[in-house]
Write a protein that holds these residues in place. Structure first.
Motif, PDB file in Angstrom:
ATOM      1  N   GLY A 441       0.813  -1.213   0.000  1.00  0.00           N
ATOM      2  CA  GLY A 441       0.000   0.000   0.000  1.00  0.00           C
ATOM      3  C   GLY A 441       0.843   1.258   0.000  1.00  0.00           C
ATOM      4  N   ALA A 442       1.900   1.258   0.818  1.00  0.00           N
ATOM      5  CA  ALA A 442       2.793   2.414   0.889  1.00  0.00           C
ATOM      6  C   ALA A 442       3.601   2.555  -0.398  1.00  0.00           C
ATOM      7  CB  ALA A 442       3.726   2.288   2.086  1.00  0.00           C
ATOM      8  N   LYS A 443       3.952   1.420  -1.018  1.00  0.00           N
ATOM      9  CA  LYS A 443       4.662   1.478  -2.299  1.00  0.00           C
ATOM     10  C   LYS A 443       3.838   2.256  -3.324  1.00  0.00           C
ATOM     11  CE  LYS A 443       7.614  -2.646  -2.290  1.00  0.00           C
ATOM     12  NZ  LYS A 443       7.916  -3.921  -2.978  1.00  0.00           N
ATOM     13  N   TYR A 444       2.567   1.938  -3.404  1.00  0.00           N
ATOM     14  CA  TYR A 444       1.702   2.620  -4.360  1.00  0.00           C
ATOM     15  C   TYR A 444       1.716   4.128  -4.122  1.00  0.00           C
ATOM     16  CZ  TYR A 444      -2.454   3.792  -7.087  1.00  0.00           C
ATOM     17  OH  TYR A 444      -3.312   4.348  -8.004  1.00  0.00           O
ATOM     18  N   GLU A 445       1.678   4.518  -2.850  1.00  0.00           N
ATOM     19  CA  GLU A 445       1.678   5.947  -2.520  1.00  0.00           C
ATOM     20  C   GLU A 445       2.986   6.617  -2.935  1.00  0.00           C
ATOM     21  OE1 GLU A 445       1.003   5.636   1.595  1.00  0.00           O
ATOM     22  OE2 GLU A 445      -1.105   5.104   1.406  1.00  0.00           O
ATOM     23  N   ILE A 446       4.095   5.912  -2.749  1.00  0.00           N
ATOM     24  CA  ILE A 446       5.390   6.477  -3.136  1.00  0.00           C
ATOM     25  C   ILE A 446       5.510   6.554  -4.655  1.00  0.00           C
ATOM     26  CG2 ILE A 446       7.880   6.013  -3.161  1.00  0.00           C
ATOM     27  CD1 ILE A 446       7.580   5.107  -0.262  1.00  0.00           C
ATOM     28  N   TYR A 447       5.025   5.530  -5.349  1.00  0.00           N
ATOM     29  CA  TYR A 447       5.039   5.571  -6.812  1.00  0.00           C
ATOM     30  C   TYR A 447       4.193   6.737  -7.325  1.00  0.00           C
ATOM     31  CZ  TYR A 447       6.789   0.736  -6.507  1.00  0.00           C
ATOM     32  OH  TYR A 447       7.509  -0.387  -6.226  1.00  0.00           O
ATOM     33  N   ALA A 448       3.010   6.923  -6.723  1.00  0.00           N
ATOM     34  CA  ALA A 448       2.142   8.042  -7.126  1.00  0.00           C
ATOM     35  C   ALA A 448       2.823   9.376  -6.854  1.00  0.00           C
ATOM     36  CB  ALA A 448       0.807   7.957  -6.386  1.00  0.00           C
ATOM     37  N   LEU A 449       3.533   9.453  -5.745  1.00  0.00           N
ATOM     38  CA  LEU A 449       4.268  10.670  -5.410  1.00  0.00           C
ATOM     39  C   LEU A 449       5.377  10.934  -6.430  1.00  0.00           C
ATOM     40  CD1 LEU A 449       4.937  12.981  -3.447  1.00  0.00           C
ATOM     41  CD2 LEU A 449       6.380  11.361  -2.189  1.00  0.00           C
ATOM     42  N   MET A 450       6.106   9.889  -6.817  1.00  0.00           N
ATOM     43  CA  MET A 450       7.158  10.050  -7.828  1.00  0.00           C
ATOM     44  C   MET A 450       6.575  10.603  -9.122  1.00  0.00           C
ATOM     45  SD  MET A 450       9.276   6.497  -7.126  1.00  0.00           S
ATOM     46  CE  MET A 450      10.279   6.643  -8.628  1.00  0.00           C
ATOM     47  N   ASN A 451       5.438  10.042  -9.551  1.00  0.00           N
ATOM     48  CA  ASN A 451       4.796  10.536 -10.769  1.00  0.00           C
ATOM     49  C   ASN A 451       4.396  11.999 -10.638  1.00  0.00           C
ATOM     50  OD1 ASN A 451       5.052   8.096 -12.048  1.00  0.00           O
ATOM     51  ND2 ASN A 451       2.957   7.432 -11.681  1.00  0.00           N
ATOM     52  N   LYS A 452       3.873  12.352  -9.477  1.00  0.00           N
ATOM     53  CA  LYS A 452       3.464  13.737  -9.249  1.00  0.00           C
ATOM     54  C   LYS A 452       4.659  14.685  -9.315  1.00  0.00           C
ATOM     55  CE  LYS A 452       1.284  16.770  -5.832  1.00  0.00           C
ATOM     56  NZ  LYS A 452       0.711  16.860  -4.463  1.00  0.00           N
ATOM     57  N   LEU A 453       5.780  14.265  -8.743  1.00  0.00           N
ATOM     58  CA  LEU A 453       6.967  15.123  -8.709  1.00  0.00           C
ATOM     59  C   LEU A 453       7.497  15.409 -10.111  1.00  0.00           C
ATOM     60  CD1 LEU A 453       8.851  13.538  -5.671  1.00  0.00           C
ATOM     61  CD2 LEU A 453       7.673  15.741  -5.735  1.00  0.00           C
ATOM     62  N   VAL A 454       7.485  14.400 -10.986  1.00  0.00           N
ATOM     63  CA  VAL A 454       8.014  14.628 -12.334  1.00  0.00           C
ATOM     64  C   VAL A 454       6.986  15.286 -13.246  1.00  0.00           C
ATOM     65  CG1 VAL A 454       9.705  12.763 -12.188  1.00  0.00           C
ATOM     66  CG2 VAL A 454       7.427  12.270 -13.081  1.00  0.00           C
ATOM     67  N   GLU A 455       5.701  14.983 -13.053  1.00  0.00           N
ATOM     68  CA  GLU A 455       4.669  15.494 -13.952  1.00  0.00           C
ATOM     69  C   GLU A 455       4.227  16.917 -13.610  1.00  0.00           C
ATOM     70  OE1 GLU A 455       1.603  12.590 -13.650  1.00  0.00           O
ATOM     71  OE2 GLU A 455       2.683  11.077 -14.817  1.00  0.00           O
ATOM     72  N   GLU A 456       4.123  17.213 -12.321  1.00  0.00           N
ATOM     73  CA  GLU A 456       3.573  18.500 -11.909  1.00  0.00           C
ATOM     74  C   GLU A 456       4.636  19.490 -11.461  1.00  0.00           C
ATOM     75  OE1 GLU A 456       0.424  18.009  -9.069  1.00  0.00           O
ATOM     76  OE2 GLU A 456      -0.482  16.337 -10.178  1.00  0.00           O
ATOM     77  N   GLU A 457       5.758  18.983 -10.936  1.00  0.00           N
ATOM     78  CA  GLU A 457       6.783  19.881 -10.423  1.00  0.00           C
ATOM     79  C   GLU A 457       8.052  19.896 -11.259  1.00  0.00           C
ATOM     80  OE1 GLU A 457       7.385  19.546  -6.212  1.00  0.00           O
ATOM     81  OE2 GLU A 457       5.304  18.951  -5.841  1.00  0.00           O
ATOM     82  N   GLY A 458       8.092  19.071 -12.313  1.00  0.00           N
ATOM     83  CA  GLY A 458       9.235  19.091 -13.219  1.00  0.00           C
ATOM     84  C   GLY A 458      10.519  18.532 -12.647  1.00  0.00           C
ATOM     85  N   MET A 459      10.436  17.807 -11.534  1.00  0.00           N
ATOM     86  CA  MET A 459      11.628  17.204 -10.953  1.00  0.00           C
ATOM     87  C   MET A 459      12.091  16.040 -11.823  1.00  0.00           C
ATOM     88  SD  MET A 459      12.051  15.607  -7.083  1.00  0.00           S
ATOM     89  CE  MET A 459      11.335  17.067  -6.328  1.00  0.00           C
ATOM     90  N   SER A 460      13.368  15.719 -11.744  1.00  0.00           N
ATOM     91  CA  SER A 460      13.912  14.545 -12.416  1.00  0.00           C
ATOM     92  C   SER A 460      14.321  13.528 -11.360  1.00  0.00           C
ATOM     93  CB  SER A 460      15.124  14.924 -13.269  1.00  0.00           C
ATOM     94  OG  SER A 460      14.769  15.889 -14.234  1.00  0.00           O
ATOM     95  N   ILE A 461      14.094  12.246 -11.641  1.00  0.00           N
ATOM     96  CA  ILE A 461      14.363  11.190 -10.665  1.00  0.00           C
ATOM     97  C   ILE A 461      15.213  10.088 -11.281  1.00  0.00           C
ATOM     98  CG2 ILE A 461      13.320   9.357  -9.259  1.00  0.00           C
ATOM     99  CD1 ILE A 461      10.910  11.170  -8.825  1.00  0.00           C
ATOM    100  N   VAL A 462      16.244   9.680 -10.552  1.00  0.00           N
ATOM    101  CA  VAL A 462      17.000   8.471 -10.886  1.00  0.00           C
ATOM    102  C   VAL A 462      16.671   7.451  -9.812  1.00  0.00           C
ATOM    103  CG1 VAL A 462      19.275   7.425 -11.130  1.00  0.00           C
ATOM    104  CG2 VAL A 462      18.864   9.721 -12.024  1.00  0.00           C
TER     105      VAL A 462
END
Length: 507
Positions: A441-462
């Protein structure tokens, strides 16, 4: 003789401000592999710490019956005397001692009054043959990665006279090959009459090895599943989180990526302690708004690459070119990298990611205290507001943000470590095993957060990950490392587990 080797009845355990276990009944049959699952903070580790004597008799309510006798363990040694051996998620190793010294620590092989070092070394090599034959027993534990340290802990447990073996997330630090090897060992132990309790968030592992499953949620036992029934991930998840999760990897929006935010050319890192290159001629880039995965087997050089870029905290001798945010860079320290918007979440949250004796609030804001300055002092009210914000958004289970991080479950500690970097608002965030030890359940929340960071805030993630489904499910592009080299690059549309593994074993 009862068919149950273990029965725990009406177990209740309370910590200040929270009831960790609420009248839990738990039973395990002789000679079976029993899996204990649940979200972080559900009470799994607490229940096992009561069983092992970590929380002594008198600090909980309820009864423990093991091997037909009522037990009142006052110390871990009491449970070990009757044949209960526990491998905790928090490893109990001494960094300055060698592998063989750690394996037999507390139950040394003696010749009269003295330790027989020859027999100790030989016995350590023999037990490691079952787990990691190429692990040098003369190396100090402090020089091993977290994965190899976990293997030492497992070897240590296997040298004791075991009737019931408790493993708390034993494969969380292992690659797929080592994980499969460990599961085989557990199955072999079952064939020799050893009963095992396995705590794991990896539901595929659970389904593969479990004879029966107990599910905890919010400190209560909510389900007991037997192998005679059908084990499915969807069914287990429903009990764990109290709802159904259709797809563990959130859907991604189609989008165009921006310019390159980060690039390295012919990057090398030489480790003077090991007297060899741990990263060799690496070339890679990351665009704005992109999630780039780095896959590879243990020892491939993924973490070493990240550390050599993030201020080179290990003092590697680095060569090559690095460009970040349009400039040639070579960070002299992690603090310089952080100020530039380049951050790294360590795979080892307890040693490098958090200060366990500090509270949630302080750990959340530690990397960005300059933002909270009010004259010469820190605005404590604003600090509490910030910490509460991340507590809610990441669903960190803690009664208060002033709770010490050491009192949180492993997954909630990881969420605090992530919140620390989110508060800094970096341009590039390297996540090293970001969901290790975290429930589905927490994994899903972190994955959703990662998507939000790159899609809405323009962050880049490795994202560095040993879980191939995670790499495939979350990455826009994937680099594969082997032997310190980047040996391949795949777009998400062409990447498969088979292609990644073929590259990962190339060197």
């Amino acid at each position: 003789m009862s068919e149950y080797i273990l029965e725990m009845k009406k177990i209740t355990k309370t910590f200040p401000g929270v009831k960790a276990l609420d009248n839990v009944d738990f039973k395990v049959k002789r000679g079976e592999i029993h899996c204990l699952v649940g979200e972080n903070g559900s009470g799994k580790s607490t229940l096992m710490k009561i069983l092992s004597g970590f929380y002594p008799y008198g600090e909980y309510d309820g009864e423990i019956i093991f091997d037909g006798k009522v037990q009142k363990f006052k110390h871990i040694h009491d449970s070990e005397k009757v044949g209960i051996v526990t491998i905790y998620q928090e490893l109990a190793l001494i960094p300055e001692l060698t592998v063989y010294e750690n394996i037999f620590l507390g139950h040394e092989i003696k010749d009269k009054l003295f330790i027989d070092w020859n027999k100790t070394i030989k016995s350590a090599i023999d037990v490691l043959q079952k787990i990691k034959p190429d692990l040098d027993t003369s190396r100090k534990v402090k020089d091993l990665g977290v994965g190899h340290q976990q293997i030492v802990e497992i070897a240590k447990a296997l040298t004791k006279n075991v009737k019931l073996l408790i493993l708390d997330e034993p494969t969380s630090s292992l690659n797929e090959d080592d994980s499969e090897n460990l599961l085989k060992i557990i199955k072999d132990l079952k064939n020799h009459g050893v009963t095992s309790i396995l705590i794991s968030h990896k539901l595929k592992e659970v389904i593969e090895v479990a004879d029966s499953i107990t599910v905890l949620r919010d400190g209560k036992m909510v389900a007991y599943l037997d192998k005679k029934e059908e084990f499915t991930e969807a069914n287990i998840i429903k009990y764990m989180v109290g709802r159904e999760i259709e797809d563990i990897y959130p859907k991604r929006k189609k989008r165009e990526f921006g310019e390159k935010i980060f690039e390295i050319r012919n990057w090398k890192a030489f480790d003077p302690k090991l007297d060899r290159y741990v990263v060799k001629d690496a070339n890679m880039y990351v665009r704005k708004g992109e999630i780039v995965g780095i896959a590879g087997l243990m020892g491939a050089g993924r973490t070493e690459l990240a550390l050599s870029l993030f201020g080179n905290a290990k003092d590697y001798k680095v060569e090559g070119e690095m460009y970040f945010d349009g400039q040639w860079r070579r960070f002299k320290s992690p603090s310089e990298a952080i100020k530039s918007g380049f951050t790294y979440l360590s795979e080892d949250r307890k040693v490098l990611g958090l200060i366990l004796d500090f509270d949630v609030k302080t750990n959340t804001t530690l990397a960005g205290l300059n933002k909270l300055k009010k004259g010469l002092f820190i605005d404590e009210n604003e600090e509490i507001i910030i910490a509460e914000k991340y507590k809610e958004s990441l669903r960190i289970k803690t009664p208060t943000v002033e709770q010490k991080v050491m009192n949180l479950s492993g997954g909630n500690q990881q969420k605090v470590a992530i919140s620390k970097w989110l508060f800094v608002k970096p341009k590039l965030l390297i996540l090293d095993e970001p969901t290790r030890g975290i429930d589905v359940g927490a994994k899903y929340e972190i994955y959703a957060l990662m998507n939000k960071l790159v899609e809405e805030e323009g962050m880049s993630i490795v994202m560095i990950s040993s879980e191939l489904p995670e790499v495939l499910g979350m990455s826009d592009r994937i680099y594969v490392m082997s032997g310190g080299k980047i040996v391949g690059e795949l777009d998400r549309t062409e990447a498969t587990q088979e292609k990644i593994m073929a590259m990962a074993v190339e060197y």
